[in-house]
Scaffold this active site. Structure first.
Site, mmCIF file in Angstrom:
data_model
loop_
_atom_site.group_PDB
_atom_site.id
_atom_site.type_symbol
_atom_site.label_atom_id
_atom_site.label_comp_id
_atom_site.label_asym_id
_atom_site.label_seq_id
_atom_site.Cartn_x
_atom_site.Cartn_y
_atom_site.Cartn_z
ATOM 1 N N ARG A 95 44.789 41.704 34.303
ATOM 2 C CA ARG A 95 43.811 41.428 33.248
ATOM 3 C C ARG A 95 43.363 39.980 33.334
ATOM 4 O O ARG A 95 44.147 39.105 33.697
ATOM 5 C CB ARG A 95 44.435 41.675 31.869
ATOM 6 C CG ARG A 95 44.428 43.119 31.459
ATOM 7 C CD ARG A 95 44.988 43.290 30.082
ATOM 8 N NE ARG A 95 44.142 42.739 29.028
ATOM 9 C CZ ARG A 95 43.052 43.324 28.557
ATOM 10 N NH1 ARG A 95 42.652 44.473 29.034
ATOM 11 N NH2 ARG A 95 42.352 42.768 27.589
ATOM 12 N N ILE A 96 42.104 39.776 32.947
ATOM 13 C CA ILE A 96 41.596 38.405 32.861
ATOM 14 C C ILE A 96 42.174 37.796 31.602
ATOM 15 O O ILE A 96 42.152 38.437 30.537
ATOM 16 C CB ILE A 96 40.056 38.419 32.811
ATOM 17 C CG1 ILE A 96 39.509 38.901 34.161
ATOM 18 C CG2 ILE A 96 39.498 37.042 32.433
ATOM 19 C CD1 ILE A 96 38.033 39.226 34.137
ATOM 20 N N ASN A 111 50.587 32.106 38.605
ATOM 21 C CA ASN A 111 50.112 33.371 39.165
ATOM 22 C C ASN A 111 50.390 33.370 40.663
ATOM 23 O O ASN A 111 50.505 32.306 41.271
ATOM 24 C CB ASN A 111 48.602 33.505 38.921
ATOM 25 C CG ASN A 111 48.057 34.829 39.435
ATOM 26 O OD1 ASN A 111 48.680 35.886 39.249
ATOM 27 N ND2 ASN A 111 46.920 34.795 40.096
ATOM 28 N N HIS A 113 48.819 34.963 44.276
ATOM 29 C CA HIS A 113 47.617 35.587 44.814
ATOM 30 C C HIS A 113 47.832 35.884 46.300
ATOM 31 O O HIS A 113 48.322 35.014 47.032
ATOM 32 C CB HIS A 113 46.418 34.643 44.621
ATOM 33 C CG HIS A 113 45.143 35.235 45.090
ATOM 34 N ND1 HIS A 113 44.479 36.213 44.375
ATOM 35 C CD2 HIS A 113 44.416 35.032 46.224
ATOM 36 C CE1 HIS A 113 43.395 36.569 45.041
ATOM 37 N NE2 HIS A 113 43.325 35.870 46.160
HETATM 38 C C1 GRF Z 1 50.862 41.150 44.511
HETATM 39 O O1 GRF Z 1 50.314 41.455 45.754
HETATM 40 C C2 GRF Z 1 50.278 39.863 43.987
HETATM 41 O O2 GRF Z 1 49.870 39.010 44.981
HETATM 42 C C3 GRF Z 1 49.089 40.337 43.196
HETATM 43 O O3 GRF Z 1 49.479 41.567 42.655
HETATM 44 C C4 GRF Z 1 50.475 42.169 43.457
HETATM 45 C C5 GRF Z 1 51.617 42.542 42.557
HETATM 46 O O4 GRF Z 1 52.570 43.323 43.199
HETATM 47 N N1 GRF Z 1 48.740 39.338 42.203
HETATM 48 P P1 GRF Z 1 53.934 43.716 42.456
HETATM 49 O O5 GRF Z 1 53.562 44.448 41.163
HETATM 50 O O6 GRF Z 1 54.689 42.459 42.188
HETATM 51 O O7 GRF Z 1 54.637 44.634 43.413
#
Ligand code: GRF
Length: 219
Positions: A95-96, A111, A113
């Site tokens: 979510r944003i 976060n 990414h």
């Molecule tokens: C990961 O690939 C992360 O980089 C992205 O969302 C995914 C989450 O995976 N933000 P998980 O739910 O931790 O397995």
């Protein structure tokens, strides 16, 4: 459980493999933190099961019950505050987030990414990397600011991109690194070793105990 451990709250929407990596690192004693709550906007997020298996309060808050993102984030802030959360960790939270949450936790939201930011922000980062034909990709842990994946970068790890990679194979190579660097970033934060300066994050080197000597060059 030590009294001075950092209280973290984890926001999730999906399978929670990063949550699991953080739980495992804490249980192994590698990260001086405790997860005081896991909150999901999806009822069926497997991450909630993972939390329950480790006796961590697992909370579902349905975003469809709120008319605006701000109203939802207000409830999030209430829950996080109630649990004494000091650092908010987004782990696959789809979510944003709004200023309501950002203002309550300025530079206290992380976060992860799945790309080497600032390349390929936003959704489907691995697909973007493959479409662009890059040879190296990876993952980034960053503090969250008002932009999309634009906040100060804390840790990055790189992986090679192979000619025969699919989105799945590249994602799984990147995820292995995610599971290593996310606990590391939280560990550095918990030790008070991160300082945001402008766009960047300065990481204080580990200071050896004064009674411990080191030699240079190393043996
Ligand atoms: C990961 O690939 C992360 O980089 C992205 O969302 C995914 C989450 O995976 N933000 P998980 O739910 O931790 O397995």
């Amino acid at each position: 459980m030590r009294g001075n451990d950092l209280n973290i709250g984890v926001l999730v929407s999906g399978s929670g493999t990063n949550l699991q990596a953080i739980i495992d690192s804490i249980e192994a004693g590698c990260v001086k933190a405790r997860i005081v709550c896991v909150i999901s906007n999806k009822a069926d997020a497997y991450a909630l099961e993972r939390a329950k298996q480790h006796k961590i309060p697992a909370i579902f808050i349905d975003h469809r019950d709120y008319n605006t993102r701000e109203a939802y984030d207000r409830v999030l802030v209430e829950k996080l505050t109630e649990h004494g959360v000091e650092l908010v960790v987004l782990a696959g939270y789809m979510r944003i987030i709004t200023d309501t949450l950002l203002d309550a936790y300025p530079m206290r939201i992380m976060n992860i990414h799945p790309a080497l930011l600032p390349a390929f922000p936003g959704l489907h980062a691995q697909r973007q990397a493959l479409q662009h034909g890059v040879k190296i990709s990876g993952c980034t842990v960053h503090f969250v600011d008002a932009g999309t994946d634009t906040g100060p970068i804390i840790v990055q790890a790189a992986v090679p991109v192979m000619d025969d990679d699919t989105e799945e194979t590249l994602s799984s190579r990147i995820q292995k690194e995610e599971h290593r660097v996310y606990p590391l970033a939280i560990h550095l934060y918990a030790e008070g070793r991160l300082r945001v300066e402008g766009r960047g994050v300065i990481v204080t080197p580990h200071i050896a105990h004064p009674e411990v000597s080191f030699q240079n060059p190393p043996a």
